[in-house]
Design a protein around this motif. Structure first.
Motif, PDB file in Angstrom:
ATOM      1  N   LEU A   1       0.914  -1.216  -0.188  1.00  0.00           N
ATOM      2  CA  LEU A   1      -0.053   0.078  -0.052  1.00  0.00           C
ATOM      3  C   LEU A   1       1.023   1.325  -0.014  1.00  0.00           C
ATOM      4  CD1 LEU A   1      -2.887   1.128   0.330  1.00  0.00           C
ATOM      5  CD2 LEU A   1      -2.533   0.993   2.827  1.00  0.00           C
ATOM      6  N   ILE A   2       0.800   2.086  -1.066  1.00  0.00           N
ATOM      7  CA  ILE A   2       1.695   3.218  -1.247  1.00  0.00           C
ATOM      8  C   ILE A   2       1.038   4.402  -1.225  1.00  0.00           C
ATOM      9  CG2 ILE A   2       3.776   4.156  -2.622  1.00  0.00           C
ATOM     10  CD1 ILE A   2       4.379   1.176  -3.905  1.00  0.00           C
ATOM     11  N   MET A   3       1.182   5.066  -0.248  1.00  0.00           N
ATOM     12  CA  MET A   3       0.705   6.527   0.070  1.00  0.00           C
ATOM     13  C   MET A   3       1.293   7.587  -0.991  1.00  0.00           C
ATOM     14  SD  MET A   3      -2.227   8.042   1.736  1.00  0.00           S
ATOM     15  CE  MET A   3      -2.302   6.674   2.522  1.00  0.00           C
ATOM     16  N   GLU A   4       0.570   8.192  -1.633  1.00  0.00           N
ATOM     17  CA  GLU A   4       1.121   9.244  -2.710  1.00  0.00           C
ATOM     18  C   GLU A   4       0.219  10.488  -2.384  1.00  0.00           C
ATOM     19  OE1 GLU A   4       3.605   9.538  -4.088  1.00  0.00           O
ATOM     20  OE2 GLU A   4       4.280   7.169  -4.463  1.00  0.00           O
ATOM     21  N   ALA A   5       0.776  11.895  -2.083  1.00  0.00           N
ATOM     22  CA  ALA A   5       0.199  13.031  -1.709  1.00  0.00           C
ATOM     23  C   ALA A   5      -0.713  13.543  -2.753  1.00  0.00           C
ATOM     24  CB  ALA A   5       1.171  14.101  -1.584  1.00  0.00           C
ATOM     25  N   ASN A   6      -0.073  13.213  -4.073  1.00  0.00           N
ATOM     26  CA  ASN A   6      -1.019  13.878  -5.069  1.00  0.00           C
ATOM     27  C   ASN A   6      -1.337  12.911  -6.458  1.00  0.00           C
ATOM     28  OD1 ASN A   6      -0.897  16.539  -4.205  1.00  0.00           O
ATOM     29  ND2 ASN A   6       1.521  16.726  -4.851  1.00  0.00           N
ATOM     30  N   VAL A   7      -2.635  12.865  -7.081  1.00  0.00           N
ATOM     31  CA  VAL A   7      -2.948  12.125  -7.847  1.00  0.00           C
ATOM     32  C   VAL A   7      -2.020  12.155  -9.270  1.00  0.00           C
ATOM     33  CG1 VAL A   7      -4.897  11.626  -9.550  1.00  0.00           C
ATOM     34  CG2 VAL A   7      -5.323  12.631  -7.334  1.00  0.00           C
ATOM     35  N   PRO A   8      -1.450  13.076  -9.778  1.00  0.00           N
ATOM     36  CA  PRO A   8      -0.407  12.792 -10.902  1.00  0.00           C
ATOM     37  C   PRO A   8       0.572  11.812 -10.698  1.00  0.00           C
ATOM     38  CG  PRO A   8      -0.869  15.064 -10.552  1.00  0.00           C
ATOM     39  CD  PRO A   8      -1.834  14.418  -9.556  1.00  0.00           C
TER      40      PRO A   8
ATOM     41  N   ILE B   1     -10.120  -8.925   4.877  1.00  0.00           N
ATOM     42  CA  ILE B   1      -8.576  -8.916   4.947  1.00  0.00           C
ATOM     43  C   ILE B   1      -7.870  -8.163   6.003  1.00  0.00           C
ATOM     44  CG2 ILE B   1      -6.633  -8.056   3.461  1.00  0.00           C
ATOM     45  CD1 ILE B   1      -8.480  -8.466   0.839  1.00  0.00           C
ATOM     46  N   GLU B   2      -6.923  -8.636   6.622  1.00  0.00           N
ATOM     47  CA  GLU B   2      -6.114  -8.090   7.818  1.00  0.00           C
ATOM     48  C   GLU B   2      -5.147  -7.101   7.123  1.00  0.00           C
ATOM     49  OE1 GLU B   2      -5.494 -10.526  11.436  1.00  0.00           O
ATOM     50  OE2 GLU B   2      -5.709 -12.087  10.047  1.00  0.00           O
ATOM     51  N   LEU B   3      -5.442  -5.888   6.881  1.00  0.00           N
ATOM     52  CA  LEU B   3      -4.842  -4.962   6.157  1.00  0.00           C
ATOM     53  C   LEU B   3      -3.423  -4.636   6.724  1.00  0.00           C
ATOM     54  CD1 LEU B   3      -5.014  -3.143   3.604  1.00  0.00           C
ATOM     55  CD2 LEU B   3      -6.037  -1.405   5.089  1.00  0.00           C
ATOM     56  N   PHE B   4      -3.532  -4.761   8.076  1.00  0.00           N
ATOM     57  CA  PHE B   4      -2.310  -4.004   8.876  1.00  0.00           C
ATOM     58  C   PHE B   4      -1.344  -5.297   8.923  1.00  0.00           C
ATOM     59  CE2 PHE B   4      -5.737  -1.629  11.180  1.00  0.00           C
ATOM     60  CZ  PHE B   4      -5.797  -0.376  10.341  1.00  0.00           C
ATOM     61  N   LYS B   5      -1.731  -6.457   8.699  1.00  0.00           N
ATOM     62  CA  LYS B   5      -0.578  -7.431   8.861  1.00  0.00           C
ATOM     63  C   LYS B   5      -0.154  -7.953   7.463  1.00  0.00           C
ATOM     64  CE  LYS B   5      -2.314  -9.448  13.285  1.00  0.00           C
ATOM     65  NZ  LYS B   5      -2.932 -10.843  13.755  1.00  0.00           N
ATOM     66  N   GLU B   6      -1.174  -7.928   6.335  1.00  0.00           N
ATOM     67  CA  GLU B   6      -0.825  -8.443   5.362  1.00  0.00           C
ATOM     68  C   GLU B   6      -0.135  -7.711   4.047  1.00  0.00           C
ATOM     69  OE1 GLU B   6      -4.006 -10.608   3.540  1.00  0.00           O
ATOM     70  OE2 GLU B   6      -4.726 -11.297   5.428  1.00  0.00           O
ATOM     71  N   TYR B   7      -0.424  -6.217   4.424  1.00  0.00           N
ATOM     72  CA  TYR B   7       0.170  -5.315   3.393  1.00  0.00           C
ATOM     73  C   TYR B   7       1.609  -4.280   3.957  1.00  0.00           C
ATOM     74  CZ  TYR B   7      -3.654  -5.818  -0.023  1.00  0.00           C
ATOM     75  OH  TYR B   7      -4.248  -6.189  -1.097  1.00  0.00           O
TER      76      TYR B   7
ATOM     77  N   LYS C   1      -1.082 -11.750  -8.213  1.00  0.00           N
ATOM     78  CA  LYS C   1      -0.796 -12.354  -6.779  1.00  0.00           C
ATOM     79  C   LYS C   1      -0.361 -11.393  -5.760  1.00  0.00           C
ATOM     80  CE  LYS C   1       2.768 -15.802  -5.406  1.00  0.00           C
ATOM     81  NZ  LYS C   1       3.944 -16.934  -5.760  1.00  0.00           N
ATOM     82  N   TYR C   2       0.393 -10.488  -6.414  1.00  0.00           N
ATOM     83  CA  TYR C   2       0.827  -9.411  -5.252  1.00  0.00           C
ATOM     84  C   TYR C   2       0.163  -8.028  -5.431  1.00  0.00           C
ATOM     85  CZ  TYR C   2       4.581 -12.860  -4.036  1.00  0.00           C
ATOM     86  OH  TYR C   2       5.016 -13.901  -3.718  1.00  0.00           O
ATOM     87  N   LYS C   3      -0.603  -7.710  -4.567  1.00  0.00           N
ATOM     88  CA  LYS C   3      -1.388  -6.324  -4.899  1.00  0.00           C
ATOM     89  C   LYS C   3      -0.579  -5.022  -4.663  1.00  0.00           C
ATOM     90  CE  LYS C   3      -5.220  -9.127  -5.440  1.00  0.00           C
ATOM     91  NZ  LYS C   3      -4.538 -10.326  -4.964  1.00  0.00           N
ATOM     92  N   LYS C   4      -0.574  -4.205  -5.522  1.00  0.00           N
ATOM     93  CA  LYS C   4       0.260  -2.901  -5.450  1.00  0.00           C
ATOM     94  C   LYS C   4      -0.839  -1.744  -5.725  1.00  0.00           C
ATOM     95  CE  LYS C   4       3.959  -5.255  -5.024  1.00  0.00           C
ATOM     96  NZ  LYS C   4       4.777  -5.279  -4.010  1.00  0.00           N
ATOM     97  N   ILE C   5      -1.229  -1.025  -4.426  1.00  0.00           N
ATOM     98  CA  ILE C   5      -2.016  -0.106  -4.236  1.00  0.00           C
ATOM     99  C   ILE C   5      -1.439   1.107  -4.104  1.00  0.00           C
ATOM    100  CG2 ILE C   5      -4.265   0.745  -3.538  1.00  0.00           C
ATOM    101  CD1 ILE C   5      -4.940  -2.501  -2.527  1.00  0.00           C
ATOM    102  N   MET C   6      -1.897   2.237  -4.829  1.00  0.00           N
ATOM    103  CA  MET C   6      -1.134   3.388  -4.690  1.00  0.00           C
ATOM    104  C   MET C   6      -2.340   4.280  -4.568  1.00  0.00           C
ATOM    105  SD  MET C   6       1.765   4.144  -7.466  1.00  0.00           S
ATOM    106  CE  MET C   6       3.023   5.384  -6.629  1.00  0.00           C
ATOM    107  N   VAL C   7      -2.359   5.103  -3.178  1.00  0.00           N
ATOM    108  CA  VAL C   7      -3.507   5.917  -2.829  1.00  0.00           C
ATOM    109  C   VAL C   7      -3.102   7.053  -2.502  1.00  0.00           C
ATOM    110  CG1 VAL C   7      -3.388   4.761  -0.592  1.00  0.00           C
ATOM    111  CG2 VAL C   7      -5.788   5.675  -1.442  1.00  0.00           C
TER     112      VAL C   7
END
Length: 592
Positions: free
Chosen positions: A35-42, A102-108, A79-85
């Motif tokens: 789970l990758i946090m990005e400040a801006n949409v572009p 899904i146990e987000l805090f453990k699995e990601y 197989k490996y989820k890559k979420i940018m949000v």
């Protein structure tokens, strides 16, 4: 990045030092859910389109709903989820995970990219820190940025975060031409004209300033503006080429001249088929938020260009009245605010009367320090950090020496030049709102008067340029000054209508006294001339038009030039008109 790290570790703050070392790419290509946090949409849109990534990322931002996230997170083909949000859309991922159990805090693994944005943007973008409470719940997590700042949030210490500096072993300083001037507006336009045969990328965080430059140089067709979606739609309606995202693979899609607002200062990959000239402009007298910090923002901007740049130019003015606080003064100020806030809060908690409680609640809400407190009453450490950072940036722009010192860092090899003009940004930067028309007139009059001063004390005489800008920005006041003169203009500056009426009357008076016009009237209407009213007015209007005067033919105006009979019958049965007895202005001998 993959050469020195196999994967990003947990509970770590990474100082990349240099942008563009593919730290985010490393996480995307690591075999785990991310789970990758990005400040801006572009940034997210750019990574989604990137062809160099081995895995596709799923972007979550405005317009992407929870069902979309559920479909992606439950897909067996990935197989490996890559979420940018974005921070504002993080709740959608949480909701989807809860629905899917899904146990987000453990699995990601949670990576907060360009983590310094939490501190730098929080003052005007409160929601950017919404995910922070959840961030600390993740088993595996990290902060990362090329310009990272250690947060004061105590949870980083409580959870034993370590700091890792990823510094190159080679000399990475880049040459930069630093120009300190008293007129950014003019110097920026000069630089654009000097380099018009090169591709230019100009970072200026003000749409109004950008469009002003474009209109002054008449280069609308040659420019692209990269800005927020809201501004994009507004500018498109008036003919600008605007975009809310940069091209990712189609490198030829850029214009010859490209303007960027601050949302493109960091994280975005800008891929070009040529190395552009990068210009970073700060105009403190146009807008304080145009400040580009040489220690961080400038570093990030240059790092956007993955294929390198041809030249870097930084242009700024200096404002000695910024009233910046030192670090110690800032700490003392915040401590004083906190103490006062706590006193009011204690009074509120000990109050027995409902009216007293309500009054003190209102006081707590109105006190500026309330911005530094979370909804649960705890200290907002990111607002504290923001205040300290903003004051440190203001200090840089308070003096030439401070600004030069800020550019003398490992990232840049600066050369410095100071360029002063007759008229500065401060001289003709006039507020368009919140100021009376009389005050506005006085400010512009003072500026125009300065245009007549001796320019010998300055390096560059920019009086013609400034005069044209004043004429464009304030055409009615500019015209009134030249028609009425200083004293008459000031007398008639209590309202726009009063000023316009005075100008109209003065122009009419000037036109009425036009010598050539009077001469032609005397030739056309000799003593004894007799004609119908409409014939007289037709001939008179023809003479007015010939001389290009702002007058309209009428009998009242005609009689300002000639003594005539009363309205009389010129021709039977009922054609009315006038007889000219004599001219009121001296005639030539041959027109009597």
């Amino acid at each position: 990045m993959a050469d020195i790290l196999k994967k990003l570790e947990s509970n770590t703050i990474y100082f990349k030092v240099l942008p563009g070392i593919k730290a985010t790419t490393l996480e995307i290509e690591t075999d785990r859910h991310s789970l990758i946090m990005e400040a801006n949409v572009p940034v997210i849109k750019g990574k989604r389109k990137a062809t160099y990534l081995k895995r596709k990322v799923f972007g979550v931002y405005e317009g992407v709903n929870v069902d979309d996230v559920i479909n992606y997170m439950s897909s067996s083909s990935v197989k490996y989820k890559k979420i940018m949000v974005t921070p504002e859309s993080f709740f959608k991922v949480k909701e989807a995970a809860e629905i899917l159990e899904i146990e987000l805090f453990k699995e990601y693994y949670f990576l907060f990219d360009e983590c310094d944005r939490t501190m730098k943007d929080v003052a005007f973008r409160k929601k950017i820190i919404l995910p922070m409470d959840d961030f600390f719940k993740f088993k595996n997590k990290a902060f990362i940025s090329a310009t990272a700042v250690v947060p004061s949030d105590p949870r980083f210490i409580e959870q034993n975060f370590t700091q890792v500096i990823l510094e190159p072993t080679f000399d990475y300083g880049k040459p930069v031409e630093v120009l300190i001037t008293n007129n950014v507006s003019v110097l920026l336009k000069e630089k654009i004209q000097e380099n018009q045969d090169s591709m230019l990328c100009i970072f200026l965080n003000s749409i109004q300033a950008i469009t002003s430059v474009i209109e002054d140089l008449q280069i609308k067709k040659e420019c692209h503006i990269y800005c927020s979606k809201e501004k994009m739609y507004t500018l498109k309606t008036i003919g600008y080429n605007t975009f809310d995202n940069v091209p990712s693979d189609d490198r030829s899609s850029f214009a010859n001249i490209n303007f960027f607002t601050s949302r493109f200062n960091s994280a975005v990959d800008i891929m070009m088929n040529v190395n552009p000239i990068v210009i970073m402009a700060t105009n403190l007298f146009f807008a304080r938020h145009t400040m580009i910090d040489p220690r961080s923002e400038a570093v990030q901007i240059v790092g956007r260009f993955r294929n390198g740049v041809d030249k870097i130019i930084a242009i700024t003015n200096i404002d000695k009245d910024l009233d910046a606080k030192t670090h110690e003064e800032s700490i003392g100020y915040l401590e004083g605010c906190e103490e006062s806030y706590s006193t009011i809060k204690t009074l509120r908690n000990s109050a027995n009367n409902e009216g007293a409680k309500n009054t003190l609640d209102e006081a707590l809400a109105l006190v500026k320090y309330s911005e530094f407190v979370n909804e649960d009453g705890t200290k907002n450490h990111y607002m504290f950090d923001n205040f300290l950072y903003e004051e440190s940036v203001k200090t840089i722009f308070e003096s030439e020496d401070n600004f030069k010192a800020a550019y003398c860092n490992n990232y840049f090899k600066p050369t410095f030049e100071e360029r002063n003009y007759v008229i500065s940004d401060k001289d003709y930067k006039v507020a368009k709102n919140g100021i009376s028309i009389k005050s506005l007139v006085q400010l512009i009059v003072n500026t125009i008067k300065r245009l007549t001063e001796n320019p010998m004390a300055y390096q560059v005489d920019n009086r013609d340029v400034v005069m044209k800008e004043l004429e464009r920005s304030y055409p009615h006041i500019y015209q009134a000054y030249h028609v009425l003169g200083e004293q008459e203009l000031i007398k008639n500056s209590y309202s726009k209508k009063q000023m316009k009426d005075a100008v109209k009357k003065k122009i009419e008076l000037i036109d009425k006294r036009n010598f050539s016009f009077i001469h032609d009237l005397n030739h056309a209407f000799v003593d004894g001339y007799k004609a119908a009213t409409k014939i007289i007015l037709k001939h008179m209007q023809a003479i007015i038009d010939k001389h290009g005067l702002n007058l309209r033919a009428s009998i009242k105006l005609f009689q300002e030039y000639f003594k005539t009979s009363a309205r009389t019958t010129i021709k039977q049965p009922d054609t009315k008109g006038y007889v000219v007895y004599s001219a009121k202005f001296n005639r030539d001998p041959d027109t009597k």
